[in-house]
Design a protein around this motif. Structure first.
Motif, PDB file in Angstrom:
ATOM      1  N   UNK A 166       0.832  -1.211   0.000  1.00 27.96           N
ATOM      2  CA  UNK A 166       0.000   0.000   0.000  1.00 27.96           C
ATOM      3  C   UNK A 166       0.865   1.259   0.000  1.00 27.96           C
ATOM      4  N   UNK A 167       1.940   1.300   0.795  1.00 30.88           N
ATOM      5  CA  UNK A 167       2.804   2.473   0.835  1.00 30.88           C
ATOM      6  C   UNK A 167       3.582   2.637  -0.468  1.00 30.88           C
ATOM      7  N   UNK A 168       3.957   1.530  -1.070  1.00 25.35           N
ATOM      8  CA  UNK A 168       4.631   1.554  -2.378  1.00 25.35           C
ATOM      9  C   UNK A 168       3.730   2.223  -3.421  1.00 25.35           C
ATOM     10  N   UNK A 169       2.473   1.799  -3.470  1.00 22.35           N
ATOM     11  CA  UNK A 169       1.524   2.380  -4.418  1.00 22.35           C
ATOM     12  C   UNK A 169       1.253   3.848  -4.099  1.00 22.35           C
ATOM     13  N   UNK A 170       1.192   4.202  -2.823  1.00 19.22           N
ATOM     14  CA  UNK A 170       0.949   5.590  -2.433  1.00 19.22           C
ATOM     15  C   UNK A 170       2.086   6.496  -2.886  1.00 19.22           C
ATOM     16  N   UNK A 171       3.329   6.009  -2.800  1.00 20.39           N
ATOM     17  CA  UNK A 171       4.479   6.781  -3.267  1.00 20.39           C
ATOM     18  C   UNK A 171       4.392   7.016  -4.772  1.00 20.39           C
ATOM     19  N   UNK A 172       3.952   6.010  -5.508  1.00 19.69           N
ATOM     20  CA  UNK A 172       3.783   6.131  -6.961  1.00 19.69           C
ATOM     21  C   UNK A 172       2.747   7.206  -7.286  1.00 19.69           C
ATOM     22  N   UNK A 173       1.637   7.206  -6.570  1.00 21.30           N
ATOM     23  CA  UNK A 173       0.606   8.221  -6.797  1.00 21.30           C
ATOM     24  C   UNK A 173       1.113   9.615  -6.442  1.00 21.30           C
ATOM     25  N   UNK A 174       1.843   9.708  -5.352  1.00 21.84           N
ATOM     26  CA  UNK A 174       2.271  11.012  -4.837  1.00 21.84           C
ATOM     27  C   UNK A 174       3.276  11.683  -5.775  1.00 21.84           C
ATOM     28  N   UNK A 175       4.235  10.932  -6.286  1.00 17.68           N
ATOM     29  CA  UNK A 175       5.305  11.532  -7.080  1.00 17.68           C
ATOM     30  C   UNK A 175       5.072  11.418  -8.585  1.00 17.68           C
ATOM     31  N   UNK A 176       4.245  10.476  -9.012  1.00 18.91           N
ATOM     32  CA  UNK A 176       3.961  10.352 -10.436  1.00 18.91           C
ATOM     33  C   UNK A 176       5.166   9.976 -11.274  1.00 18.91           C
ATOM     34  N   UNK A 177       6.072   9.172 -10.714  1.00 17.40           N
ATOM     35  CA  UNK A 177       7.267   8.741 -11.437  1.00 17.40           C
ATOM     36  C   UNK A 177       7.346   7.212 -11.422  1.00 17.40           C
ATOM     37  N   UNK A 178       8.040   6.660 -12.406  1.00 12.90           N
ATOM     38  CA  UNK A 178       8.303   5.222 -12.393  1.00 12.90           C
ATOM     39  C   UNK A 178       8.988   4.874 -11.079  1.00 12.90           C
ATOM     40  N   UNK A 179       8.582   3.747 -10.501  1.00 16.39           N
ATOM     41  CA  UNK A 179       8.985   3.459  -9.128  1.00 16.39           C
ATOM     42  C   UNK A 179       9.479   2.020  -8.972  1.00 16.39           C
ATOM     43  N   UNK A 180      10.624   1.876  -8.317  1.00 12.79           N
ATOM     44  CA  UNK A 180      11.185   0.582  -7.990  1.00 12.79           C
ATOM     45  C   UNK A 180      11.028   0.355  -6.495  1.00 12.79           C
ATOM     46  N   UNK A 181      10.950  -0.896  -6.094  1.00 16.08           N
ATOM     47  CA  UNK A 181      10.821  -1.223  -4.685  1.00 16.08           C
ATOM     48  C   UNK A 181      12.170  -1.715  -4.171  1.00 16.08           C
ATOM     49  N   UNK A 182      12.720  -0.970  -3.217  1.00 17.90           N
ATOM     50  CA  UNK A 182      14.034  -1.323  -2.695  1.00 17.90           C
ATOM     51  C   UNK A 182      13.997  -1.639  -1.214  1.00 17.90           C
TER      52      UNK A 182
END
Length: 248
Positions: free
Chosen positions: A122-138
């Motif tokens: 859920x937090x991973x998806x929220x970060x994607x929505x917030x910044x609007x950038x391609x996102x990797x999970x580290x």
């Protein structure tokens, strides 16, 4: 948002466990690895269709699994037609195969089918929505031998990727990238371009991290740092180790 689950590998290092069964359907503490992945994916409400791509050998097993799966959205199983480790398309090739076959034109969640992790998505998806950038999970990985099996990222102070190297012998940080990604809709059409470039150079994009590595050199990519564990099951011994300590 659409999802692609990558399940076309043959997991030969796990023989004999995976001789007749895909790695993703192996049980861990009474539930399959794949069902545990789906549990995490339910935390992304905008996901409205899951595409699972596999090889010809394991397509019937995944279709049987699909019919009984407890999920929040439809699942389609795609058979990429390959029959051995030697003729496989590779992870990035399988993504391109599904994108063309399913005509996907949407934000895209991509995950390896054998992911085991202890953090919520859920937090991973929220970060994607917030910044609007391609996102990797580290996640931070301190053991260097383990880190060598991952893509390794170096980041700036805003968690933007400065460099990303798939399976480095000399890791430049302790940030390992799990095989879980969120790509913007306008990034999705770049997969065929990456494959064409790799093939022209005589390379084979087997791991999904190769696309992220390629992409980071062309546009801004961010990393969401998760606080839990991401487990790579690559051998019979590592599978037995996970089964011995995973309890729920």
């Amino acid at each position: 948002m659409k999802a692609i689950i990558l399940a076309a590998g043959y997991a030969t290092r796990l023989y004999p466990l995976t001789k007749d069964m895909p790695k993703a359907l192996l049980p861990v503490a009474g539930r399959t690895i794949l069902d545990r992945l789906l549990d995490g994916m339910r935390a992304i409400p905008e996901m409205d269709h899951i595409h699972l791509v596999t090889n010809h050998r394991f397509a019937p097993a995944f279709e049987k699994w699909r019919q009984a799966a407890q999920t929040h959205c439809p699942i389609t199983v795609h058979d990429d037609g390959t029959i051995s480790n030697e003729d496989r398309l590779g992870a990035v090739g399988d993504i391109a195969f599904v994108l063309e076959r399913a005509r996907i034109d949407d934000d895209l969640f991509v995950a390896a089918s054998d992911n085991l992790f202890t953090f919520p998505l859920s937090d991973f998806a929220a970060d994607f929505r917030r910044h609007g950038r391609d996102l990797l999970l580290g996640t931070r990985i301190d053991d260097v031998d383990t880190l060598r099996r991952y893509a390794v990222a170096t980041l700036d102070g805003e968690n933007r990727v400065l460099s990303l190297v798939e399976k480095p012998q000399e890791p430049q940080s302790h940030i390992g990238i799990c095989a879980i990604y969120l790509y913007r809709r306008d990034t999705v059409p770049l997969f065929p371009a990456m494959i064409s470039e790799y093939r022209a150079a005589g390379k084979r994009p087997d791991a999904p991290g190769y696309f992220a590595e390629w992409l980071c050199k062309r546009k801004e990519v961010r990393v969401y740092l998760a606080g839990g564990e991401c487990v790579d099951i690559g051998t019979v011994e590592s599978y037995r180790e996970v089964c011995g300590r995973w309890t729920n």
